[in-house]
Design an enzyme around this catalytic site. Structure first.
Site: not given
Ligand code: NDP
Ligand code: 8X3
Length: 249
Positions: A8, A56, A148, A180, A182, A184-185
Site C-alpha cells: 500500500g 494483496v 474493520y 485519527l 488525516g 490520507t485517502e
Molecule cells: P489510504 O487509503 O491512504 O492508503 C491505503 C493503501 O492501501 C493504498 O496505498 C492502497 O493502494 C492500499 N491498498 C488497498 N487495498 C489494497 C490491495 N487489495 N492490494 C494492495 N494494496 C491495497 O489509507 P491510510 O494510509 O490512511 O492507511 C494505511 C493503513 O493504516 C491501513 O491499513 C489502515 O487501515 C491503517 N490505519 C489508518 C488510519 C487512518 O485514520 N488513516 C488509522 C489507523 C490505521 P492501491 O489502492 O493503489 O492498491
Molecule cells: C482508522 C482509525 O478510528 O477511523 O483505523 O477506525 S478509525
C-alpha cells in the site's frame, strides 16, 4: 541499509513510510495496485525504490512475489504490512456483506499472505522485521466499526502471536496502532469517494498525519536489533478512548 517491502505504498502512510525510509538510507520495494503512483515514487526518489505492483488480495500473485522480485531485491529485511481499508460506517445490520468480504480479504487474508510469503527467508537468514499497521479500532469498538475494527484486532493479535513463534530468532515484530489520522485517502475510501463526508471526520480536530506514522516506523527501524517494541498505540492529542456506551431511557 535494509531492503524494505511496503504494501500500500501508493498513498497515505505507505507513501510517507517509503519516503521516510529512503531518506533514512534504506531501499524500498513499493507495492500497491496503482502502478502510476508507484512509478511516481521512483521518479521522485530514484533507484532506491523498486515499483512492484501487487494486489494483496491476489493470493497467487502474493505467493509468487518473492520469486518474482528482480535479482538484487530478493532479500527483504523489513516488511511493512500497511495495505488496508475500511468500507462503510453503517451499523452491522445494514452493512454490505461484499464490503465485509473486501475488508477481510485485504486487512486479514492479504496481510497474512504477504507475511507467509516473506517470513521463511527471514527465518532462514535469521534476520528480519515485520511492522503491521493495525489501529486503535482494533482495541476500542465504535458504532459502524464492526468488521474493520475486528480485522485490526486480528492484526494486533497476529503480531503478538508471530512474536511467540519467533522467540529465539533475531526477527522482530511490531504492531503500530494509530487513531485519527488525516490527510490520507482512508476516509474517502471508507465513504465511497464522498469528499464532504470524509472531510467531516476531521472537522475541528488536529489529527495525526501520515508523516507522524512514518516517523514512528522510522524510529522502530532505527532501534538496535535486541529491542522489540510489541505495540505502539498513538492518537492525536485531541482524541481519547471513549466512555462505555449506556442507553438511558
Ligand atoms: P489510504 O487509503 O491512504 O492508503 C491505503 C493503501 O492501501 C493504498 O496505498 C492502497 O493502494 C492500499 N491498498 C488497498 N487495498 C489494497 C490491495 N487489495 N492490494 C494492495 N494494496 C491495497 O489509507 P491510510 O494510509 O490512511 O492507511 C494505511 C493503513 O493504516 C491501513 O491499513 C489502515 O487501515 C491503517 N490505519 C489508518 C488510519 C487512518 O485514520 N488513516 C488509522 C489507523 C490505521 P492501491 O489502492 O493503489 O492498491
Ligand atoms: C482508522 C482509525 O478510528 O477511523 O483505523 O477506525 S478509525
Amino acid at each position: 541499509m535494509s531492503t524494505v517491502l511496503v504494501t500500500g505504498a501508493t498513498a497515505g502512510f505507505g507513501a510517507a513510510i517509503t519516503k521516510r525510509l529512503v531518506g533514512d538510507g534504506h531501499r524500498v520495494i513499493a507495492t500497491g495496485r496503482r502502478k502510476d503512483r508507484l512509478d511516481a515514487l521512483v521518479a521522485e526518489l530514484g533507484s532506491a525504490v523498486l515499483a512492484f505492483p501487487l494486489d494483496v488480495t491476489d493470493a497467487a500473485a502474493v505467493a509468487a512475489m518473492p520469486g518474482s522480485l528482480p535479482e538484487g531485491w530478493r532479500e527483504v529485511d523489513i516488511l511493512v504490512n500497511n495495505a488496508g481499508l475500511a468500507l462503510g460506517l453503517d451499523p452491522a445490520w445494514k452493512a454490505s456483506l461484499a464490503d465485509w468480504d473486501t475488508m477481510v480479504a485485504t486487512n486479514i487474508t492479504g496481510l497474512i499472505g504477504v507475511t507467509r510469503a516473506l517470513l521463511p527467508a527471514m527465518v532462514e537468514r535469521n534476520r528480519g522485521f515485520i511492522i503491521n499497521l493495525s489501529s486503535t479500532a482494533g482495541s476500542y469498538p465504535y458504532p459502524g466499526g464492526h468488521v474493520y475494527g475486528s480485522s485490526k484486532a486480528f492484526v494486533t493479535h497476529f503480531t503478538l502471536n508471530l512474536k511467540s513463534d519467533l522467540v529465539g530468532t533475531n526477527i522482530r515484530v511490531s504492531s503500530v496502532e494509530p487513531g485519527l489520522v488525516g490527510g490520507t485517502e482512508f476516509s474517502s475510501v471508507r465513504f465511497g469517494g464522498d469528499s464532504d463526508k470524509a472531510a467531516g471526520v476531521y472537522k475541528g480536530t488536529v489529527p495525526l498525519n501520515a508523516e507522524d506514522i512514518a516517523e514512528t516506523v522510522g524510529w522502530l527501524v532505527s532501534l538496535p536489533e535486541h529491542v522489540n517494541i510489541n505495540r505502539v498505540e498513538m492518537m492525536p492529542t485531541c482524541q481519547a478512548p471513549g466512555p462505555l456506551a449506556v442507553k438511558r431511557t
